[in-house]
Design an enzyme around this catalytic site. Structure first.
Site, PDB file in Angstrom:
ATOM      1  N   CYS A   1     -13.987  12.098  -1.730  1.00 37.68           N
ATOM      2  CA  CYS A   1     -13.945  10.929  -1.436  1.00 37.68           C
ATOM      3  C   CYS A   1     -14.153  10.751  -0.171  1.00 37.68           C
ATOM      4  CB  CYS A   1     -12.766   9.925  -1.851  1.00 37.68           C
ATOM      5  SG  CYS A   1     -13.087   8.219  -1.275  1.00 37.68           S
TER       6      CYS A   1
ATOM      7  N   CYS B   1     -21.454   1.554  -8.938  1.00 38.17           N
ATOM      8  CA  CYS B   1     -20.308   2.137  -7.865  1.00 38.17           C
ATOM      9  C   CYS B   1     -20.477   3.423  -8.010  1.00 38.17           C
ATOM     10  CB  CYS B   1     -19.279   1.596  -7.934  1.00 38.17           C
ATOM     11  SG  CYS B   1     -18.302   1.587  -9.801  1.00 38.17           S
TER      12      CYS B   1
ATOM     13  N   CYS C   1     -22.049   6.519  -5.025  1.00 41.17           N
ATOM     14  CA  CYS C   1     -20.774   7.550  -4.383  1.00 41.17           C
ATOM     15  C   CYS C   1     -21.767   8.663  -3.928  1.00 41.17           C
ATOM     16  CB  CYS C   1     -19.982   7.778  -5.339  1.00 41.17           C
ATOM     17  SG  CYS C   1     -18.981   8.893  -4.657  1.00 41.17           S
TER      18      CYS C   1
ATOM     19  N   ASP D   1       0.791  -1.417   0.050  1.00 37.63           N
ATOM     20  CA  ASP D   1       0.063   0.089  -0.181  1.00 37.63           C
ATOM     21  C   ASP D   1       0.891   1.361   0.092  1.00 37.63           C
ATOM     22  OD1 ASP D   1      -2.301   1.617   0.264  1.00 37.63           O
ATOM     23  OD2 ASP D   1      -2.463   1.681   2.358  1.00 37.63           O
TER      24      ASP D   1
END
Length: 369
Positions: free
Chosen positions: A208, A188, A192, A128
Site C-alpha cells: 500500500c 477502489c 489501487c 487511531d
C-alpha cells in the site's frame, strides 16, 4: 431525553460530526481474521499485535459496557497553488491539522461531560493508535459500513472521516449497524496502483502506497515509479469511491490549514531544514515521522517527473546528511535519463560510505552509461 441522546447532542455541539454507540462485546471473528492476514504478511507494522487486547474492549477496560464511537469529517476544499513547477501530492489527511490531537481534544471534552452526568465513571479514550480496532467498533455501531477498500464509509461524509471513541462503564442504548452498500462495485480495488487491495476487505499493507510513504528506510524499487507524485499517503481508492463524490464537509473548520499547500513544490521539500519542517508540518499528522521520509519521497517524485530542471537540486542533495535521502536521490537522477549527471554520481560514489547508497549510485551510473 436519555443519556445516550444527551451524549450525541453534546458531542455534535462541540464539532463532532457523527456519534454512535455500541456494546463492549468482543470481536472473535476479527481476532481470527487479523491472525490470518498477519500470517500472510499483509498487516501493517503500525497495528498492535496483541490481538486479544485490541479486539475486546473489556480487555482494555475491565468494567466496559459500551463504546461511544465518534467521527469528524476531514474533507475540506483543496488549497491549490498550481504552476509549472514539479509538485508533490499530499493525501487529504496529511493536509490538515493532526486528527489525533483535534479529535482527542474533543473526546477529552466529551469525557468531562460524561463525568458531570455519571458518578463512578470509568473510561478509556482512543484515536487511531489506541488499543482498539476503531473501524470494527464504528461498523458495529452503525457509524458507517466497511467499504471494500477497508475504509468506513459514512452515508453523508463518505470515507473522509477520522474515527475515535470512548470505552466506558456506562449502560447506554446501542445503535444498529448499517447495511453494506458497495454492492458489485470494485472501483477502489481496480484503482489501487500496486494491487495492495488483494480483494474486497483485504489489504496487503506492504504494497500500500499510503503505508509505504509513511514508512522508514528504503522504498522497494518496484514501487517507486508507482508512487508518481505522492509524497505522503495515497487516496486513490477513496477518490474513485462513488460515495465520496458528494461527501459533505465537516460542520466546523477545525481541520483547515491555510499555510499548507495540497501540492507542495518538490524542490522545497527536498531541501527542507528542521525549522522549515516545524513551521509547515508541526501541526499535521506528518510531524511524528520527521522530515526524512518526506524528503525521500520528494526525491522519488522528482525522479518520476523526469524534468531536467531538477538536476541542480538533486545533484546538490547527493550530499544530504541522511543516507536514505541520498540513496533515493541517486535513483531519481538515474531516472532522468541524462548522461551528464554520471560525473556527479561518480564523484559522490568516490566518497560515499553507506553501502546501500553505494548500490543505488552504481545502479544509476550503469543505467546512464
Amino acid at each position: 431525553m436519555s443519556l445516550a441522546e444527551e451524549i450525541k447532542r453534546y458531542a455534535k455541539g462541540i464539532g463532532i460530526d457523527e456519534v454512535k454507540i455500541t456494546t463492549a462485546a468482543s470481536f472473535p471473528e476479527l481476532k481470527q481474521f487479523l491472525e490470518e492476514v498477519d500470517s500472510r504478511g499483509y498487516l501493517s507494522r503500525f497495528v498492535n499485535r496483541d490481538f486479544e487486547l485490541i479486539t475486546d474492549p473489556q480487555k482494555v477496560l475491565a468494567t466496559a459496557k459500551s463504546v461511544i464511537v465518534c467521527a469528524i469529517s476531514y474533507y475540506v476544499e483543496e488549497n491549490n497553488h498550481l504552476d509549472d513547477q514539479p509538485r508533490g501530492k499530499l493525501a487529504r489527511f496529511a493536509r490538515i491539522k493532526d486528527y489525533h490531537d483535534l479529535l482527542g481534544e474533543k473526546l477529552d471534552r466529551l469525557v468531562e461531560f460524561l463525568s458531570s452526568k455519571a458518578k463512578g465513571l470509568e473510561v478509556k479514550s482512543f484515536v487511531d493508535t489506541g488499543p482498539a480496532v476503531d473501524r470494527a467498533l464504528a461498523r458495529r455501531a452503525g457509524l458507517g459500513w466497511q467499504g471494500k477498500n477497508c475504509s468506513i464509509i459514512h452515508p453523508e461524509y463518505g470515507s473522509w472521516i477520522s474515527i475515535g471513541g470512548i470505552i466506558s462503564n456506562l449502560e447506554l442504548e446501542a445503535d444498529a449497524p448499517l447495511a453494506e452498500k458497495c454492492g458489485d462495485c470494485r472501483r477502489c480495488i481496480e484503482a489501487c496502483p500496486t494491487g495492495a487491495l488483494k480483494d474486497a476487505y483485504t489489504l496487503d499493507a506492504s504494497r500500500c502506497l499510503g503505508y509505504l510513504t509513511l514508512s522508514k528506510g528504503y522504498i522497494p524499487e518496484n514501487y517507486r515509479r508507482q508512487m508518481g507524485d505522492r509524497v505522503w499517503g495515497c487516496d486513490s481508492c477513496q477518490e474513485v469511491c462513488p460515495y465520496n463524490q458528494q461527501a459533505k464537509e465537516s460542520r466546523g473548520r477545525d481541520f483547515q490549514l491555510q499555510h499548507l499547500e495540497t501540492y507542495p513544490e518538490l524542490k522545497d521539500l527536498l531541501k527542507l531544514s528542521n525549522q522549515e519542517f516545524a513551521e509547515k508540518f508541526a501541526e499535521t499528522a506528518m510531524d511524528w515521522r520527521g522530515k526524512r521520509p518526506l524528503k525521500r519521497n520528494a526525491a522519488i517524485a522528482l525522479g518520476n517527473f523526469k524534468e531536467q530542471g531538477s538536476i541542480p537540486i538533486l545533484t546538490k542533495a547527493l550530499d544530504d546528511p541522511q543516507a536514505v535521502v541520498r540513496g533515493h536521490v541517486a535513483w531519481a537522477l538515474g531516472e532522468l535519463g541524462v548522461a551528464r549527471v554520471v560525473n556527479s554520481l561518480e564523484q559522490r560514489l568516490a566518497v560515499e560510505k553507506d553501502k546501500q547508497v553505494q548500490k543505488e549510485l552504481k545502479k544509476s551510473i550503469k543505467r546512464l552509461s
